[in-house]
Design an enzyme around this catalytic site. Sequence first.
Site, PDB file in Angstrom:
ATOM      1  N   SER A   1     -11.168   0.811   4.013  1.00  0.00           N
ATOM      2  CA  SER A   1     -10.410   0.461   5.233  1.00  0.00           C
ATOM      3  C   SER A   1      -9.737   1.703   5.792  1.00  0.00           C
ATOM      4  CB  SER A   1      -9.331  -0.569   4.909  1.00  0.00           C
ATOM      5  OG  SER A   1      -9.931  -1.714   4.382  1.00  0.00           O
TER       6      SER A   1
ATOM      7  N   ARG B   1       0.817  -1.229   0.000  1.00  0.00           N
ATOM      8  CA  ARG B   1       0.000   0.000   0.000  1.00  0.00           C
ATOM      9  C   ARG B   1       0.850   1.279   0.000  1.00  0.00           C
ATOM     10  NH1 ARG B   1      -2.622  -3.646  -0.908  1.00  0.00           N
ATOM     11  NH2 ARG B   1      -4.574  -4.341   0.000  1.00  0.00           N
TER      12      ARG B   1
ATOM     13  N   GLU C   1      -5.000   4.676   7.015  1.00  0.00           N
ATOM     14  CA  GLU C   1      -4.738   4.463   5.583  1.00  0.00           C
ATOM     15  C   GLU C   1      -5.086   5.693   4.730  1.00  0.00           C
ATOM     16  OE1 GLU C   1      -5.890   0.699   3.748  1.00  0.00           O
ATOM     17  OE2 GLU C   1      -6.277   1.751   1.870  1.00  0.00           O
TER      18      GLU C   1
HETATM   19  C1  LIG Z   1     -15.262   1.278  -0.162  1.00  0.00           C
HETATM   20  C2  LIG Z   1     -13.787   1.395  -0.480  1.00  0.00           C
HETATM   21  C3  LIG Z   1     -13.046   0.257  -0.722  1.00  0.00           C
HETATM   22  C4  LIG Z   1     -11.682   0.337  -1.019  1.00  0.00           C
HETATM   23  N1  LIG Z   1     -10.992  -0.813  -1.250  1.00  0.00           N
HETATM   24  C5  LIG Z   1      -9.668  -0.776  -1.519  1.00  0.00           C
HETATM   25  C6  LIG Z   1      -8.924  -1.971  -1.753  1.00  0.00           C
HETATM   26  O1  LIG Z   1      -9.461  -3.067  -1.751  1.00  0.00           O
HETATM   27  N2  LIG Z   1      -7.596  -1.860  -1.991  1.00  0.00           N
HETATM   28  C7  LIG Z   1      -6.961  -0.660  -2.023  1.00  0.00           C
HETATM   29  O2  LIG Z   1      -5.738  -0.639  -2.252  1.00  0.00           O
HETATM   30  N3  LIG Z   1      -7.636   0.496  -1.830  1.00  0.00           N
HETATM   31  C8  LIG Z   1      -8.969   0.468  -1.568  1.00  0.00           C
HETATM   32  N4  LIG Z   1      -9.650   1.633  -1.352  1.00  0.00           N
HETATM   33  C9  LIG Z   1      -8.947   2.918  -1.390  1.00  0.00           C
HETATM   34  C10 LIG Z   1      -9.092   3.676  -2.738  1.00  0.00           C
HETATM   35  O3  LIG Z   1     -10.167   3.188  -3.474  1.00  0.00           O
HETATM   36  C11 LIG Z   1      -7.834   3.576  -3.592  1.00  0.00           C
HETATM   37  O4  LIG Z   1      -6.723   4.056  -2.885  1.00  0.00           O
HETATM   38  C12 LIG Z   1      -7.966   4.366  -4.907  1.00  0.00           C
HETATM   39  O5  LIG Z   1      -6.878   4.089  -5.733  1.00  0.00           O
HETATM   40  C13 LIG Z   1      -8.055   5.875  -4.677  1.00  0.00           C
HETATM   41  O6  LIG Z   1      -8.410   6.469  -5.916  1.00  0.00           O
HETATM   42  P1  LIG Z   1      -8.904   7.966  -5.978  1.00  0.00           P
HETATM   43  O7  LIG Z   1      -8.992   8.364  -7.406  1.00  0.00           O
HETATM   44  O8  LIG Z   1     -10.133   8.150  -5.190  1.00  0.00           O
HETATM   45  O9  LIG Z   1      -7.680   8.725  -5.284  1.00  0.00           O
HETATM   46  P2  LIG Z   1      -7.745   9.953  -4.275  1.00  0.00           P
HETATM   47  O10 LIG Z   1      -8.363   9.516  -3.006  1.00  0.00           O
HETATM   48  O11 LIG Z   1      -8.336  11.132  -4.961  1.00  0.00           O
HETATM   49  O12 LIG Z   1      -6.199  10.228  -4.030  1.00  0.00           O
HETATM   50  C14 LIG Z   1      -5.423   9.304  -3.273  1.00  0.00           C
HETATM   51  C15 LIG Z   1      -3.961   9.774  -3.274  1.00  0.00           C
HETATM   52  O13 LIG Z   1      -3.433   9.655  -4.596  1.00  0.00           O
HETATM   53  C16 LIG Z   1      -2.999  10.940  -5.073  1.00  0.00           C
HETATM   54  N5  LIG Z   1      -3.393  10.984  -6.484  1.00  0.00           N
HETATM   55  C17 LIG Z   1      -4.605  10.668  -6.994  1.00  0.00           C
HETATM   56  N6  LIG Z   1      -4.583  10.748  -8.342  1.00  0.00           N
HETATM   57  C18 LIG Z   1      -3.317  11.139  -8.672  1.00  0.00           C
HETATM   58  C19 LIG Z   1      -2.659  11.394  -9.904  1.00  0.00           C
HETATM   59  N7  LIG Z   1      -3.289  11.247 -11.079  1.00  0.00           N
HETATM   60  N8  LIG Z   1      -1.364  11.795  -9.872  1.00  0.00           N
HETATM   61  C20 LIG Z   1      -0.706  11.919  -8.689  1.00  0.00           C
HETATM   62  N9  LIG Z   1      -1.268  11.677  -7.494  1.00  0.00           N
HETATM   63  C21 LIG Z   1      -2.564  11.296  -7.490  1.00  0.00           C
HETATM   64  C22 LIG Z   1      -3.710  11.969  -4.221  1.00  0.00           C
HETATM   65  O14 LIG Z   1      -2.999  13.181  -4.124  1.00  0.00           O
HETATM   66  C23 LIG Z   1      -3.749  11.242  -2.889  1.00  0.00           C
HETATM   67  O15 LIG Z   1      -2.486  11.345  -2.263  1.00  0.00           O
HETATM   68  C24 LIG Z   1     -11.035   1.595  -1.061  1.00  0.00           C
HETATM   69  C25 LIG Z   1     -11.793   2.754  -0.833  1.00  0.00           C
HETATM   70  C26 LIG Z   1     -13.148   2.668  -0.534  1.00  0.00           C
HETATM   71  C27 LIG Z   1     -13.941   3.925  -0.310  1.00  0.00           C
END
Ligand SMILES: Cc1cc2nc3c(=O)[nH]c(=O)nc-3n(C[C@H](O)[C@H](O)[C@H](O)COP(=O)(O)OP(=O)(O)OC[C@H]3O[C@@H](n4cnc5c(N)ncnc54)[C@H](O)[C@@H]3O)c2cc1C
Length: 342
Positions: A239, A165, A337
Amino acid sequence: MHILENVPLSSYSAMRLGGNARYLSEINDRFEIAPIINWAAQNIVPVIMVGDGTNIVWRDEGFPGLVLINKIKRFETFNVDDDNMYLTVGGGENWDSVVERAVSMGYSGLEELSLIPGTAGATPVQNVGAYGREVKDIMTTLEAYDIMQGKLVTMPASDCAFGYRTSRFKTIDRGHFLITSVTFHLVRSNPKPPFYDSLRLYFADKSITTFTPQVVRDAVIAIRSAKLPDPKVVANNGSFFFNPFISSEKLSQLLEEFPTLSYSVTSDDRIKVSAAWLVEQAGFKGAHDAETGMATWAKQPLILVNEKAQKTADLLKFKQKIVDAVKDKFGITLQQEPELLP
Ligand SMILES: Cc1cc2nc3c(=O)[nH]c(=O)nc-3n(C[C@H](O)[C@H](O)[C@H](O)COP(=O)(O)OP(=O)(O)OC[C@H]3O[C@@H](n4cnc5c(N)ncnc54)[C@H](O)[C@@H]3O)c2cc1C
């Protein structure tokens, strides 16, 4: 270049909390990045790029700079032969739609990562993983805008410092690269056992013995849907704590007092304790906290849910109650996380 001012960040986090962004802009094309970064430099404001906000919590103070929302779309296949396909996807593509399309084309590699919310561009940031598969296993390269160099760069997966992660984008190079696209190597073959425990049990229960990417995707969707809330409906970040790693001495000590401790040994011989088990045993399964308006999800205590909280301070107070209870009972400090921004 269209820049909005004083935008509530609660609309850009799945927990629906946080103050305002001083400036906010959507990026629809990678070539829009350079001019807007120059604008930010001229106006001396910090910049951060996010996707769907499913893994971030904004502070109540908000962000005094420019928030870039990645909306870059792309779905391009190349070097396709009978066995392989390389797939480049835009950073702003919805991740599960990418998985769905790749699986429907008959290619394997992404199916275990079905139904993870968020954008494709965020997946390398925390080396997204589920059901025994991580982004690092299938990613070949990514393209990013390097803020220091002021240009687009291509980076191989081997340079991303991927770990459990985590990656360089969350650690030493936080905020340095804006990810515009990610490329994956997928194969045209069926996934093979052994599968991750919960998948194995699901297949046994349903007497499924033939495995295709679609069969695995359907199973992952069924398992996830049964226990995880949809962030579009229920405000949550998935999580809320990492599974902690402990020493073998600590494991022996805990097992004496708690023989049912839920833990596993990873392929690199590290002992990983189930954070969900710790939270549940500390008394927080299905908890509803009147003081903060926060709760834990009844089917998965690792998920913190915003029922009525108005402020990020409420969430952090509730989180601390859990952290303290787990620490008191097990001597383990849980780590958050979702990233607290800025
Ligand atoms: C119900 C639920 C279940 C989930 N299950 C999992 C799972 O099974 N496994 C897992 O690993 N995660 C899980 N997650 C966490 C999440 O879905 C992931 O981390 C996902 O990749 C985040 O994507 P996002 O576009 O929402 O990123 P954001 O939340 O918008 O950003 C997350 C981070 O990435 C950075 N970021 C985002 N996009 C970019 C970009 N293009 N360039 C540079 N930096 C960037 C942001 O600055 C921030 O630091 C879960 C979340 C939820 C709500």
